[in-house]
Design a protein around this motif. Structure first.
Motif, PDB file in Angstrom:
ATOM      1  N   MET A   1      -3.422  40.831  87.855  1.00  0.00           N
ATOM      2  CA  MET A   1      -3.831  42.084  87.224  1.00  0.00           C
ATOM      3  C   MET A   1      -3.936  43.213  88.253  1.00  0.00           C
ATOM      4  N   ARG A   2      -4.491  42.914  89.420  1.00  0.00           N
ATOM      5  CA  ARG A   2      -4.632  43.947  90.443  1.00  0.00           C
ATOM      6  C   ARG A   2      -3.280  44.352  91.009  1.00  0.00           C
ATOM      7  N   MET A   3      -2.377  43.400  91.182  1.00  0.00           N
ATOM      8  CA  MET A   3      -1.041  43.732  91.652  1.00  0.00           C
ATOM      9  C   MET A   3      -0.312  44.579  90.613  1.00  0.00           C
ATOM     10  N   THR A   4      -0.470  44.232  89.341  1.00  0.00           N
ATOM     11  CA  THR A   4       0.150  45.011  88.266  1.00  0.00           C
ATOM     12  C   THR A   4      -0.407  46.427  88.221  1.00  0.00           C
ATOM     13  N   THR A   5      -1.723  46.543  88.394  1.00  0.00           N
ATOM     14  CA  THR A   5      -2.362  47.861  88.381  1.00  0.00           C
ATOM     15  C   THR A   5      -1.847  48.737  89.510  1.00  0.00           C
ATOM     16  N   GLU A   6      -1.750  48.165  90.707  1.00  0.00           N
ATOM     17  CA  GLU A   6      -1.256  48.931  91.851  1.00  0.00           C
ATOM     18  C   GLU A   6       0.210  49.324  91.659  1.00  0.00           C
ATOM     19  N   THR A   7       0.985  48.436  91.016  1.00  0.00           N
ATOM     20  CA  THR A   7       2.394  48.749  90.758  1.00  0.00           C
ATOM     21  C   THR A   7       2.514  49.897  89.760  1.00  0.00           C
ATOM     22  N   LEU A   8       1.717  49.845  88.693  1.00  0.00           N
ATOM     23  CA  LEU A   8       1.740  50.921  87.699  1.00  0.00           C
ATOM     24  C   LEU A   8       1.341  52.260  88.313  1.00  0.00           C
ATOM     25  N   GLN A   9       0.410  52.220  89.259  1.00  0.00           N
ATOM     26  CA  GLN A   9      -0.057  53.454  89.870  1.00  0.00           C
ATOM     27  C   GLN A   9       1.016  54.109  90.730  1.00  0.00           C
ATOM     28  N   GLY A  10       1.975  53.318  91.220  1.00  0.00           N
ATOM     29  CA  GLY A  10       2.997  53.865  92.096  1.00  0.00           C
ATOM     30  C   GLY A  10       4.287  54.273  91.403  1.00  0.00           C
ATOM     31  N   ILE A  11       4.377  54.055  90.086  1.00  0.00           N
ATOM     32  CA  ILE A  11       5.596  54.409  89.350  1.00  0.00           C
ATOM     33  C   ILE A  11       5.643  55.922  89.139  1.00  0.00           C
ATOM     34  N   PRO A  12       6.771  56.582  89.415  1.00  0.00           N
ATOM     35  CA  PRO A  12       6.877  58.035  89.185  1.00  0.00           C
ATOM     36  C   PRO A  12       6.705  58.389  87.721  1.00  0.00           C
ATOM     37  N   SER A  13       6.180  59.578  87.474  1.00  0.00           N
ATOM     38  CA  SER A  13       5.897  59.993  86.099  1.00  0.00           C
ATOM     39  C   SER A  13       7.167  60.131  85.270  1.00  0.00           C
ATOM     40  N   ILE A  14       8.295  60.474  85.899  1.00  0.00           N
ATOM     41  CA  ILE A  14       9.537  60.619  85.154  1.00  0.00           C
ATOM     42  C   ILE A  14       9.970  59.275  84.555  1.00  0.00           C
ATOM     43  N   ILE A  15       9.652  58.170  85.242  1.00  0.00           N
ATOM     44  CA  ILE A  15       9.967  56.843  84.710  1.00  0.00           C
ATOM     45  C   ILE A  15       9.122  56.557  83.470  1.00  0.00           C
ATOM     46  N   TYR A  16       7.838  56.929  83.538  1.00  0.00           N
ATOM     47  CA  TYR A  16       6.990  56.797  82.351  1.00  0.00           C
ATOM     48  C   TYR A  16       7.561  57.608  81.188  1.00  0.00           C
ATOM     49  N   GLY A  17       8.036  58.822  81.501  1.00  0.00           N
ATOM     50  CA  GLY A  17       8.589  59.660  80.456  1.00  0.00           C
ATOM     51  C   GLY A  17       9.815  59.051  79.803  1.00  0.00           C
ATOM     52  N   LEU A  18      10.723  58.512  80.614  1.00  0.00           N
ATOM     53  CA  LEU A  18      11.926  57.887  80.058  1.00  0.00           C
ATOM     54  C   LEU A  18      11.587  56.641  79.252  1.00  0.00           C
ATOM     55  N   PHE A  19      10.618  55.858  79.767  1.00  0.00           N
ATOM     56  CA  PHE A  19      10.180  54.677  79.012  1.00  0.00           C
ATOM     57  C   PHE A  19       9.570  55.085  77.677  1.00  0.00           C
ATOM     58  N   GLY A  20       8.714  56.114  77.693  1.00  0.00           N
ATOM     59  CA  GLY A  20       8.106  56.584  76.451  1.00  0.00           C
ATOM     60  C   GLY A  20       9.138  57.120  75.476  1.00  0.00           C
ATOM     61  N   PHE A  21      10.147  57.791  76.004  1.00  0.00           N
ATOM     62  CA  PHE A  21      11.215  58.320  75.141  1.00  0.00           C
ATOM     63  C   PHE A  21      11.952  57.188  74.436  1.00  0.00           C
ATOM     64  N   LEU A  22      12.296  56.136  75.187  1.00  0.00           N
ATOM     65  CA  LEU A  22      13.018  55.008  74.599  1.00  0.00           C
ATOM     66  C   LEU A  22      12.129  54.181  73.670  1.00  0.00           C
ATOM     67  N   ALA A  23      10.854  53.978  74.085  1.00  0.00           N
ATOM     68  CA  ALA A  23       9.977  53.084  73.331  1.00  0.00           C
ATOM     69  C   ALA A  23       9.398  53.740  72.085  1.00  0.00           C
ATOM     70  N   PHE A  24       8.923  54.972  72.205  1.00  0.00           N
ATOM     71  CA  PHE A  24       8.190  55.592  71.100  1.00  0.00           C
ATOM     72  C   PHE A  24       9.036  56.596  70.312  1.00  0.00           C
ATOM     73  N   VAL A  25       9.775  57.445  71.037  1.00  0.00           N
ATOM     74  CA  VAL A  25      10.549  58.467  70.345  1.00  0.00           C
ATOM     75  C   VAL A  25      11.706  57.844  69.572  1.00  0.00           C
ATOM     76  N   ILE A  26      12.395  56.873  70.200  1.00  0.00           N
ATOM     77  CA  ILE A  26      13.595  56.290  69.572  1.00  0.00           C
ATOM     78  C   ILE A  26      13.266  54.983  68.841  1.00  0.00           C
ATOM     79  N   THR A  27      12.734  53.981  69.574  1.00  0.00           N
ATOM     80  CA  THR A  27      12.539  52.654  68.982  1.00  0.00           C
ATOM     81  C   THR A  27      11.492  52.659  67.876  1.00  0.00           C
ATOM     82  N   CYS A  28      10.321  53.217  68.163  1.00  0.00           N
ATOM     83  CA  CYS A  28       9.241  53.240  67.163  1.00  0.00           C
ATOM     84  C   CYS A  28       9.402  54.352  66.138  1.00  0.00           C
TER      85      CYS A  28
END
Length: 278
Positions: A106-133
Motif C-alpha cells: 500500500m505504501r509503495m502504491t501510494t508513493e507511486t501514485l504521488q509521482g505520476i504526472p497530472s497529465i497521465i491522470y487526465g488521460l486516464f480519466g478521459f478514457l475511463a470516465f468520459v469514454i468508457t463510463c
C-alpha cells in the motif's frame, strides 16, 4: 555565540538554514507581489457577473465551479484517506506477516501514485470516465480524478498525524475498558485533528491549482455547473485558457489574483478551525 565558537559546523548549519528560510520567504513574497501588481489594476466589477461573455470575462461561474470541485473531491478523498491511514497505523502494524506485507504494498502504491504526472491522470480519466463510463465531461469525473491525485497526499499526512499521537493515550483508553474502534474514534482521531487538517489544506491547494487533469475530465464549459454530470471549468483552467488565447492577458492576471485570495481564505479558514478544535 560561545556554543558556535566551539562547534563551527553548527554555525554553518544555522547560516544555511536561515539563508534557505529567507530565500523561501523571498520567492513567495515576490510571486505574491508580482501577481497583485499585475492583477489588481485589471479587476473590474463586470468580472463578477453571473454569466461569462468575451466582453466581461466574468470569473464568477468558474469561482463557483472551483468551490464545487473542491468540496466534491474532499467528500470522496478524505473518508478513504482517513480509513486507509487508520488501517495502516492502528491495525496493520499490529497484525500478521501478511498484513505487514500488505502495508508495504500500500505504501509503495501510494508513493507511486504521488509521482505520476497530472497529465497521465487526465488521460486516464478521459478514457475511463468520459469514454468508457459515458460520463462525458463532468464535475463528477473531474472530482474522482482529483480524489485519486490528492489521496496519496491525504493518506501520508493523516498517517503521520496518527503516528504522532502518543501510545499512552491508547493505553489509557484500553485500561478504561474501551475497545480499539472506540479508542480510535474517541481518543486518537480527535488528538490528530490538527495534522489531519494540515493534509486537507495541502490537498485543497492541489485541487484549486490543477489544470491538465481537469481539462480532460471536467471540460471547459463557461457556465455554472448545475449537476454532477455537467461539464465545468475551474478558475485555474479558466486562467490557462485565457493565457493560451493570448488576447485576454489582463483578465488572466485578474483571475490569478482572485485564485490567490481564494487559496489564502481557504487556508486561513482551515487553520482557524484546526486551532479551535485543538
Amino acid at each position: 555565540m560561545e556554543v558556535y565558537k566551539n562547534h563551527p559546523g553548527s554555525l554553518v548549519m544555522l547560516i544555511l538554514t536561515l539563508l534557505a528560510a529567507i530565500i523561501t520567504v523571498g520567492v513567495l513574497l515576490s510571486l505574491i507581489i508580482y501577481i497583485l501588481v499585475k492583477g489588481i489594476p485589471n479587476i473590474r466589477l463586470s468580472m463578477f457577473s453571473w454569466h461569462y461573455t468575451t466582453e466581461n470575462n466574468s470569473m464568477m461561474p468558474f469561482l463557483i465551479n472551483t468551490v464545487l470541485m473542491t468540496l466534491l473531491t474532499l467528500i470522496i478523498a478524505v473518508p478513504v484517506g482517513v480509513c486507509s491511514a487508520i488501517y495502516l497505523v492502528e491495525y496493520a502494524n499490529k497484525g500478521s506477516k501478511f498484513q505487514m506485507m500488505l502495508v508495504k504494498v500500500m505504501r509503495m502504491t501510494t508513493e507511486t501514485l504521488q509521482g505520476i504526472p497530472s497529465i497521465i491522470y487526465g488521460l486516464f480519466g478521459f478514457l475511463a470516465f468520459v469514454i468508457t463510463c459515458g460520463f462525458s465531461y463532468s464535475l463528477l469525473g473531474g472530482a474522482i480524478i482529483m480524489a485519486l491525485m490528492v489521496l496519496p497526499l491525504i493518506m501520508r499526512s493523516m498517517e503521520e498525524a496518527l503516528l504522532s499521537v502518543p501510545d499512552s493515550f491508547r493505553e489509557g483508553s484500553f485500561g478504561l475498558g474501551a475497545g480499539r474502534l472506540r479508542t480510535v474514534f474517541r481518543v486518537v482521531l480527535p488528538s490528530a485533528v490538527p495534522g489531519i487538517l494540515s493534509g486537507v489544506i495541502l490537498a485543497i491547494g492541489r485541487i484549486v491549482g490543477e489544470t491538465a487533469a481537469l481539462m480532460y475530465t471536467a471540460g471547459t464549459s463557461t457556465d455554472v455547473c448545475t449537476g454532477f454530470l455537467k461539464p465545468c471549468r475551474t478558475l485555474a483552467v479558466h486562467m490557462y485558457q485565457l493565457l493560451c488565447e493570448g488576447k485576454y492577458m489582463d483578465a488572466a492576471y485578474a483571475t490569478a489574483v482572485v485564485l490567490l485570495i481564494l487559496v489564502i481564505l481557504i487556508n486561513a479558514l482551515s487553520s482557524s478551525v484546526a486551532k479551535k478544535l485543538t
